[in-house]
Design an enzyme around this catalytic site. Structure first.
Site, PDB file in Angstrom:
ATOM      1  N   GLY B 318       0.822  -1.203   0.000  1.00  0.00           N
ATOM      2  CA  GLY B 318       0.000   0.000   0.000  1.00  0.00           C
ATOM      3  C   GLY B 318       0.860   1.258   0.000  1.00  0.00           C
ATOM      4  O   GLY B 318       1.953   1.265  -0.574  1.00  0.00           O
ATOM      5  N   SER B 319       0.391   2.271   0.673  1.00  0.00           N
ATOM      6  CA  SER B 319       1.065   3.571   0.629  1.00  0.00           C
ATOM      7  C   SER B 319       2.459   3.536   1.236  1.00  0.00           C
ATOM      8  O   SER B 319       3.243   4.465   1.014  1.00  0.00           O
ATOM      9  CB  SER B 319       0.225   4.611   1.351  1.00  0.00           C
ATOM     10  N   THR B 320       2.765   2.530   2.035  1.00  0.00           N
ATOM     11  CA  THR B 320       4.105   2.485   2.617  1.00  0.00           C
ATOM     12  C   THR B 320       5.159   2.285   1.522  1.00  0.00           C
ATOM     13  O   THR B 320       6.348   2.452   1.762  1.00  0.00           O
ATOM     14  CB  THR B 320       4.230   1.328   3.628  1.00  0.00           C
ATOM     15  N   PHE B 321       4.715   1.930   0.310  1.00  0.00           N
ATOM     16  CA  PHE B 321       5.643   1.713  -0.794  1.00  0.00           C
ATOM     17  C   PHE B 321       5.934   3.025  -1.536  1.00  0.00           C
ATOM     18  O   PHE B 321       6.813   3.100  -2.381  1.00  0.00           O
ATOM     19  CB  PHE B 321       5.034   0.691  -1.771  1.00  0.00           C
ATOM     20  N   LYS B 322       5.189   4.064  -1.181  1.00  0.00           N
ATOM     21  CA  LYS B 322       5.277   5.308  -1.962  1.00  0.00           C
ATOM     22  C   LYS B 322       6.656   5.951  -1.865  1.00  0.00           C
ATOM     23  O   LYS B 322       7.101   6.625  -2.800  1.00  0.00           O
ATOM     24  CB  LYS B 322       4.186   6.278  -1.515  1.00  0.00           C
TER      25      LYS B 322
END
Lengths: 381, 630
Positions: B318-322
């Site tokens: 999810g957004s932790t990959f951004k």
């Protein structure tokens, strides 16, 4: 019959005692002493429970042996059939009244001691056959019909012993009798015929064997096939013998015997224990002792001037040989385990008694070696 | 008389023949004796020794496992057993009666004992009861004169004093199963236990030690006559973990019954300070032997207590990959930190429409704001410009897509999708839309919580490729074998870019607009930076999107979003990196960030990473100085 007048009809007791083959007696005592020592070792260095009792039995047996030796040979001749008949009756009795020991019905309880009639038969059969052949001329022996009666005399007790079932004793009776037939002069071709016939009969006989007897024979043929079952005895015995090496592990140091890997080491497998503790040297020593006893037995037989004495002497010697050979060959894995004790050494009263009475006869024959006896029994006149 | 002479001659001739026959047979006996006692003697001597000598193995005590401060987390405890030697008592039943008055013996146990007594030879000890309490032992000892043949025996059994707090890391020991047999006779000892999972399994050989032996003389029935020789074995080695047991326990208690996992790393050297997978199980049960109902409840539990989610659980990040996407875009130069993207709530690619989590859009976004507010449209745009290959390469540099080779069995590699992978695995071409989806950490992407923590640590330490380290040392007989010091390679990212990322992560937590603002740490000098993530596990249909997306609390547990948070603390000179994944927990900011905050507060309070312990110092260039040199 001028020679006969030289034949001393009677000896005094003192004369007879003097005439006893004392070296032979010494050899017997020596062998028994070795046996006592082995029983002492088998009990982990104790006279109890075997060595002391064996010693007492030998004491009694020794006196019986001397007594038998002193009895005139002609008396044995006279009572040969009677004794044989008695033994036969006892064998029949064992069928009905005997009790079972080690899986076979062999013993008669006589209150003070247990009697094994098959052992007695080993001696009385020899006596009976000796008397029969004593009464036959050379021509008589050659007649086939004259052999029917002695064959019956052999096969009736053998059959009874087989029923108990006691294969070892049956074999010994047959082989000792066969030897007597042979030295009495039965033609060789007749033996050949019997051998051929019995080979043919073997498959039939196999079916009459008990399962445990069949198993023993099969186990003998391939002991490693069943190392924890029936083959265990033979394998452990061979290990004990082999590990003894040339000089042995030392008196009371045999690991196989003392850690109970050897079965029945005080009876049938006592030779194994001896060979484990004293090695090849000890085993050969005992074998030499036996050979010496057998040699004297043979000499006594050949040196005797009456056919009855000769035959009895040879019969006893042959029986003794069979004991020694069957036992030692058995523990070394040469023949099946048939439960024959090592003579004069194994723990056990009946075999000891049989042997000592037999030796008594042998010595008696030596004492009376120059007595000639007529075909009908009395002095030849 | 002539006749008798003739008979005598024949007799003698034949006697000599038979006596010669006897001599031949005697020679056979002699030959056989020679064969057995001379030629084959050596073989039979060996056999006789094999008969009489029994080699008994003495099992070595299993090595301890301790945490980074030396607190034992797996040790051995004495197991008192009461045995009965049947031949030493006259009446087994009577002895059991008297024993029954002292300690509890149920009727079932009694039946088993009597059966064992019947089955074994009378000198073989029969176990009456195991795991006796000390008072029971004392009562038996006091009454020993009335209990002939009864004796107390002390064995060792594995004990995990922290129970289920560290179960997934430690694993457990259990009885040897047939497929474990390697021919080592130690494994065939009754009651021997080997490591079946976790550290117990990975370091099983070291922990096991080597067995001693005792040579005893036995008789034909197996009774021991005397001991001939004794060789003591070597106790198993002590294994020291990098885990801080107190922090570990705090973390597990904080997670409660959630189906979740947390990994805390020391960003400077990769020490795994905490690794929790929840719910957990009690490893002591495996040693004792589980009942089938206990086993069934472990296996059928939908929250999978037996699986170590920290290394075996695979989730879309999810957004932790951004952060990775942004770094890839910056590195490729397709954007600058100042480049702006307009978010109107969705973006379009061909016919497909890609939605932002905020229905009506964020408006104009730059890099930092897009991170702070986790604007999806911004990342769709930069992912499109960067391309999947560069994003995947950046992900791999931060530890995704491959095993990290931490000392635990069952670690998963996860997945970083590339066009090449898709062709190989799915036999399908890559669609550009999929690059957009990867840009917000969804799609085929799969990562483990451990990988998330490692990524965070690598960001916090200024771009050094630390690898997680669970085992600090293995000590055998006081000789300590340190793990060779790691020198961590630089990821070769410009410090300027790392600064942008770290600043963004600081603002995610500490800016009022940030998604994790409510979970900020206010204690000066202990502030936290991080990134939230919320991962859909179901597909949102077009009609649902129009009528309003259902809230998580309205959904069944299995369909709720996974909540993620990655973070580090303190902001200056970071020491702790954390990843939190709460399965079906809802939003990352609500469900995961508060957990991370509490744990990082506790970690800094304890100072577990900085506490003085005899350990290697990390060989790591100070990230702050490295960036200021720029």
């Amino acid at each position: 019959m001028i020679e006969d007048s030289l034949n001393p009809p009677k000896f005094t007791i003192a004369q007879k005692l003097l005439n006893i083959h004392w070296f032979f007696v010494f050899l017997i005592c020596l062998t028994v002493a070795i046996g006592i020592a082995m029983l002492y070792s088998a009990a982990n260095g104790s006279f109890q429970p075997w060595a002391s009792r064996q010693l007492v039995r030998f004491g009694v047996g020794f006196l019986a042996m001397i007594a038998v030796a002193l009895i005139d040979i002609r008396i044995w001749l006279r009572f040969a059939y009677v004794l044989y008949g008695l033994s036969l009756v006892l064998l029949v009795l064992v069928e009905f009244m005997g009790f079972v020991g080690m899986g076979a019905q062999r013993w008669l309880d006589l209150g003070y001691f247990n009697l094994q009639p098959s052992e007695l038969m080993k001696i009385t059969l020899v006596l009976a056959l000796a008397r029969y052949f004593h009464g036959l001329t050379m021509e008589g022996v050659a007649q086939l019909t004259r052999l029917i009666l002695p064959l019956i005399m052999v096969f009736v007790p053998t059959g009874l012993v087989l029923r108990q079932p006691d294969l070892g004793t049956a074999l010994m009776l047959i082989m000792a009798s066969g030897a007597l037939f042979f030295v009495a002069g039965v033609r060789l071709w007749k033996f050949a015929l019997v051998i051929v016939l019995s080979l043919i009969a073997t498959p039939v006989g196999w079916q009459f064997l008990h399962d445990y007897q069949k198993r023993r024979i099969l186990t003998f043929l391939n002991p490693e096939a069943d190392p924890l079952g029936a083959g265990y005895h033979i394998i452990q015995s061979k290990i004990a013998l082999g590990s003894g090496g040339v000089l042995g592990k030392g008196f009371m140091q045999g690991t196989q015997g003392h850690l109970n890997f050897l079965p029945e080491m005080q009876t049938d497998f006592i030779f194994t224990m001896l060979a484990e503790e004293f090695g090849l040297v000890g085993g050969l020593g005992l074998l030499a002792l036996y050979a010496l006893l057998l040699l004297f037995g043979g000499i006594i037989a050949m040196r005797t001037n009456n056919q009855f004495g000769r035959l009895v002497a040879f019969g006893v010697t042959m029986t003794f040989f069979l004991y020694v050979f069957i036992n030692i060959a058995m523990v070394m894995g040469l023949i099946p385990v048939v439960g024959v004790p090592l003579p004069l050494i194994s723990y056990g009263g009946t075999a000891m008694m049989t042997l000592l009475i037999g030796f008594g006869l042998l010595i008696g024959i030596w004492v009376h070696r120059d007595v000639t006896i007529g075909r009908r029994g009395g002095d030849e006149i | 008389m002539n006749r008798d002479v003739e008979r005598h001659k024949l007799f003698n001739r034949r006697s000599v023949m038979l006596l010669s026959g006897q001599a031949v047979l005697f020679s056979a006996l002699v030959g056989r004796m020679y064969y057995l006692q001379v030629l084959e003697s050596e073989r039979y001597k060996t056999l006789a020794e094999a008969n009489r000598i029994n080699l008994r193995l003495l099992p070595p005590p299993r090595g301890q496992i301790v945490d980074r401060f030396g607190i034992p987390v797996a040790s051995n405890q004495k197991n008192y057993r009461v045995l009965l030697i049947p031949e030493d008592t006259l009446d087994v039943a009577a002895t059991l009666d008297s024993l029954g008055e002292i300690i509890a013996l149920g009727p079932g146990e009694r039946r088993r004992i009597l059966r064992d007594v019947r089955r074994n030879r009378s000198f073989v000890p029969v176990t009456l009861r195991e795991n006796l309490e000390w008072p029971e032992v004392a009562r038996i000892e006091v009454n020993a004169p009335d209990l002939p043949g009864v004796m107390i025996d002390v064995g060792q059994s594995r004990n995990y004093p922290y129970g289920n707090d560290l179960a997934h890391v430690l694993g457990y020991v259990a009885a040897v199963s047939p497929k474990d047999l390697t021919g080592d006779p130690l494994l065939e000892l009754p009651g021997f236990r080997i490591g079946k999972a976790g550290v117990e399994r990975v370091h099983d050989m070291a922990l096991r030690g080597s067995s001693g032996s005792s040579q005893v003389e036995v008789n034909a029935y197996g009774r021991v006559i005397r001991e001939l020789e004794r060789k003591e074995g070597q106790a198993g080695a002590e294994v020291q973990l990098s885990i801080d047991m107190e922090l570990q326990r705090f973390t597990r208690e904080r997670l409660g019954d959630e189906s979740a996992s947390v990994v805390v790393l020391d960003v400077r050297n990769g020490d795994v300070l905490t690794m929790v997978s929840s719910p957990s199980f009690d490893p002591n049960g495996f040693n004792r032997g589980l009942s089938s109902t206990e086993w069934q409840s472990l296996v059928t539990n939908p929250r999978t207590p037996l699986i170590n989610k920290a290394i075996s659980g695979r989730y879309a990040p999810g957004s932790t990959f951004k952060m990775c996407v942004l770094l890839a875009a910056l590195e490729k130069g397709v954007i600058t930190p100042r480049s702006q993207v307009f978010c109107r709530g969705y973006t379009e690619l061909g016919d497909a429409r890609f939605h932002c989590w905020k229905k009506h859009g964020h408006g104009l976004m730059n890099a930092q704001e897009a991170m702070v507010q986790s604007c999806d449209v911004y990342f769709y745009e930069i992912a499109k410009r960067t391309g999947i290959e560069r994003i995947a390469a950046m992900g791999k540099r931060f530890g995704f897509g491959a095993k990290l080779e931490v000392d635990l069995p069952g670690e998963k590699a996860g997945l970083i999708p590339t066009p090449k992978w898709k062709r190989g695995a799915l036999d399908a071409p890559w669609h550009k839309g999929e690059t957009l989806i990867v840009g917000i950490g969804q799609g085929y992407l799969l990562v483990t919580p451990l990988q998330l923590a490692v990524m965070t640590a690598r960001m916090a330490n200024g771009g050094f490729a630390v690898v997680p380290r669970l085992t600090r040392s293995v000590s055998q007989d006081g000789v300590r074998m340190e793990r060779p010091e790691d020198t961590f390679e630089s990821l070769n990212l410009p410090p300027r870019h790392m600064e942008i990322i770290r600043n963004a992560m600081v603002y995610v937590v500490n800016s009022p607009r940030g998604t994790a603002y409510k979970s900020r740490i206010t204690e000066p000098g202990q502030e936290m930076a991080g990134k939230t993530g919320t991962v859909q596990v179901r597909r949102i249909s077009k009609t649902e999107r129009e009528t309003g997306v259902r809230k998580n609390q309205d959904l069944p547990w299995k369909e709720r979003d996974h909540a993620l948070f990655v973070g580090y603390a303190p902001i200056e000179n970071p020491r702790y990196a954390i990843s939190v994944v709460v399965e079906h927990g809802g939003g990352g900011s609500k469900a995961a960030a508060p957990i991370a905050r509490d744990i990082l507060v506790e970690a800094q309070r304890r100072g577990s990473a900085g506490a003085v312990i005899p350990a290697s110092t990390p060989r790591l260039v100070d990230p702050v100085r490295a960036s200021s040199e720029e």
